[in-house]
Design an enzyme around this catalytic site. Structure first.
Site, PDB file in Angstrom:
ATOM      1  N   GLY A 179       0.783  -1.218   0.000  1.00 40.33           N
ATOM      2  CA  GLY A 179       0.000   0.000   0.000  1.00 40.33           C
ATOM      3  C   GLY A 179       0.815   1.267   0.000  1.00 40.33           C
TER       4      GLY A 179
ATOM      5  CG  LEU B 171      -0.432   1.909   3.544  1.00 44.98           C
ATOM      6  CD1 LEU B 171      -1.228   0.947   4.413  1.00 44.98           C
ATOM      7  CD2 LEU B 171      -1.361   2.876   2.827  1.00 44.98           C
ATOM      8  CB  SER B 172       5.348   3.333   6.353  1.00 43.35           C
ATOM      9  OG  SER B 172       4.448   2.545   7.077  1.00 43.35           O
TER      10      SER B 172
ATOM     11  N   GLY C   6       8.868   7.561   5.174  1.00 43.73           N
ATOM     12  CA  GLY C   6      10.130   7.279   5.848  1.00 43.73           C
ATOM     13  C   GLY C   6      10.590   5.855   5.679  1.00 43.73           C
TER      14      GLY C   6
ATOM     15  CB  ALA D 122      11.483  -1.120   1.297  1.00 47.71           C
TER      16      ALA D 122
ATOM     17  CG  HIS E 274      -0.705   1.687   8.239  1.00 44.54           C
ATOM     18  ND1 HIS E 274       0.024   2.851   8.251  1.00 44.54           N
ATOM     19  CD2 HIS E 274       0.200   0.691   8.036  1.00 44.54           C
ATOM     20  CE1 HIS E 274       1.296   2.574   8.046  1.00 44.54           C
ATOM     21  NE2 HIS E 274       1.423   1.269   7.926  1.00 44.54           N
TER      22      HIS E 274
ATOM     23  CD  GLU F 217       6.426   3.466  15.727  1.00 45.87           C
ATOM     24  OE1 GLU F 217       6.633   2.696  14.770  1.00 45.87           O
ATOM     25  OE2 GLU F 217       5.345   4.071  15.888  1.00 45.87           O
TER      26      GLU F 217
ATOM     27  CG  HIS G 159      11.132   1.235  13.567  1.00 50.05           C
ATOM     28  ND1 HIS G 159      10.295   0.443  12.814  1.00 50.05           N
ATOM     29  CD2 HIS G 159      10.330   2.115  14.217  1.00 50.05           C
ATOM     30  CE1 HIS G 159       9.034   0.819  13.003  1.00 50.05           C
ATOM     31  NE2 HIS G 159       9.034   1.837  13.848  1.00 50.05           N
TER      32      HIS G 159
ATOM     33  CB  CYS H  54      10.754  -6.228  10.595  1.00 50.51           C
ATOM     34  SG  CYS H  54      11.525  -4.601  10.406  1.00 50.51           S
TER      35      CYS H  54
END
Length: 441
Positions: free
Chosen positions: A17, A19-20, A22, A25, A135, A172, A247, A365
């Site tokens: 999507g 969506l992030s 920063g 990838a 999200h 986070e 992160h 992750c």
């Protein structure tokens, strides 16, 4: 005490999507066709490989997506099918946000502290509120329910509610947490952060958002009843965040006595290393990559630091790195140097987790690190610890329920949500979790 890697099972709505902000990838691959079945099976193969090394392995389930609860809270009404159809027509971006399967990255699920480090002698977990990204903020409630179902025995476990909402305490999870320990010394908890809600002496990134706050890292240390003398709160380097290291685990990873980091991981890396040596003694070892040796852009592209560093049964350590690290020259040469130097790491393994990598998540992750004694392990009644039998059951479950391909337009199909609910209802029975999802209540 033994470490268990709780890997997230990739969800049936695994999609790109973008969506992030920063997460380079994620932005790069936004809108591409994803392969949910392949992604989930890749994750299961990583779990099989880690378990085969003799390392503790377990699983965490996906979350229901799209989040019908969130869509209803945003004003979409009617049956499940009507809610999805209307959202697809009127607010397609909201449908993509509520369909994210980012909960697969369980490094963000929570932050933990083992019982030997806490004042009350219990293992503590705090689900991350993930307030910075809408999200991901949707995950906290279900994560809390899942963790309470798994770690239900309050004699052994303290599962806290997520930190209170709002940007002041944006948390986070373990993606910004490193636990280090050496023989004869107490463990040190490194709780990194990127911005402060109230301090005016902090330099912030200018290109991409800093997600974790100083105040939330402080709160986690208090909640987990850690000795303040054993807690370090270094700031993430703004330059690293602006280069895509959103992160800490994108540019630093530690395990027991060993730390591997990039010089743009923290504001004052040399000061941090000096303090760690003072607290952990001569048994502490590290390898520091300079930007000249390993440019931050290559570290973010190939994720050599977003690797799992694991202690094997013989006491040596191994790195589980993504194949992208082998394919990127500076990253591969850095990992080769790590193995050649005088530290516990003796081997690097490269695994294919490309479906996850395309969305901005490497091997580290995909796992939440949990430290358990034998008694604590026995107190967990859920069927979440890896066995060959569980692997076979989960692989067959994926093959029955997951789609081969997924495109953005497929998210508008109400059948996908129904397929997901059917699959997850069956999964809770396989894992012996009980009713942890909204649609089951």
């Amino acid at each position: 005490m033994r470490e268990y890697n709780f890997d997230g099972i990739v969800g049936p709505t695994h999609n790109y999507g973008g969506l992030s902000p920063g997460n380079l990838a994620s932005s790069l691959h936004g809108g591409e066709v994803s392969h949910p079945r392949e992604a989930a099976l890749q994750g299961l193969e990583k779990m099989r490989f880690v378990a085969g090394l003799g390392v503790g392995q377990a699983v965490l389930p996906p979350q229901p997506r799209p989040s019908l609860k969130a869509l209803r809270a945003l004003g979409f009404t009617g049956t499940d099918e009507q809610v999805i159809t209307r959202a697809g027509k009127e607010a397609e971006h909201l449908l993509r946000l509520t369909s994210s399967s980012a909960a697969m990255w369980t490094a963000n699920a929570a932050t933990g502290a083992p019982s030997e480090d806490t004042a009350d002698g219990r293992m503590h977990l705090t689900p991350a509120n993930l307030q910075q990204m809408f999200h991901r903020a949707l995950e906290a409630e279900t994560t809390h329910a899942v963790l309470r179902a798994i770690f239900a025995d309050e004699k052994h476990f303290a599962v806290h509610a997520p930190l209170p909402g709002g940007g002041h305490f944006a948390d986070e999870g373990a993606a910004n947490h490193i636990r280090l320990v050496t023989p004869g010394h107490e463990a040190v908890h490194v709780l990194a952060w990127g911005r402060s809600a109230w301090r005016d002496d902090v330099r912030h990134p200018t290109r991409f958002p800093a997600r974790q706050t100083y105040e939330s890292s402080q709160a986690l240390a208090r909640l987990h009843q850690l000795d303040p003398a054993q807690v370090l709160l270094p700031q993430q380097a703004p330059e690293g965040i602006d280069a895509g290291a959103f992160h800490t685990d994108v540019v630093a990873v530690g395990n027991e006595s060993f730390l591997m980091l990039h010089e743009q991981a923290f504001v004052d890396p040399q000061g941090l290393l000096k303090t760690l040596r003072e607290k952990l003694g001569e048994g502490f070892t590290y390898v520091l990559a300079t930007n000249e040796e390993l440019p931050t852009r290559d570290a973010v592209k190939a994720y050599p630091f977003n690797s799992q560093v694991l202690t094997l049964p013989d006491g040596t350590m191994a790195i589980i790195a993504p194949e992208e690290s082998r394919d990127t020259g500076p990253a591969r040469r850095f990992l080769e140097r790590v193995v050649e130097e005088n530290n516990p790491v003796k081997r690097v393994y490269y695994l294919d987790v490309r479906q996850s990598m395309n969305n901005g998540g490497g091997p580290a992750c995909l796992r939440q690190r949990v430290w358990l004694t034998d008694a604590e392990r026995a107190a967990v009644k859920a069927n979440v610890f890896y066995t060959p039998e569980l692997h076979e059951a989960l692989a067959n479950w994926v093959k029955r329920h997951y789609r081969e391909d997924l495109r953005a337009r497929d998210l508008v199909d109400p059948k996908l949500a129904r397929e997901t609910m059917t699959a997850l209802d069956e999964l809770t029975r396989i894992l012996n979790l009980g009713s942890v999802y909204d649609f089951q209540k």
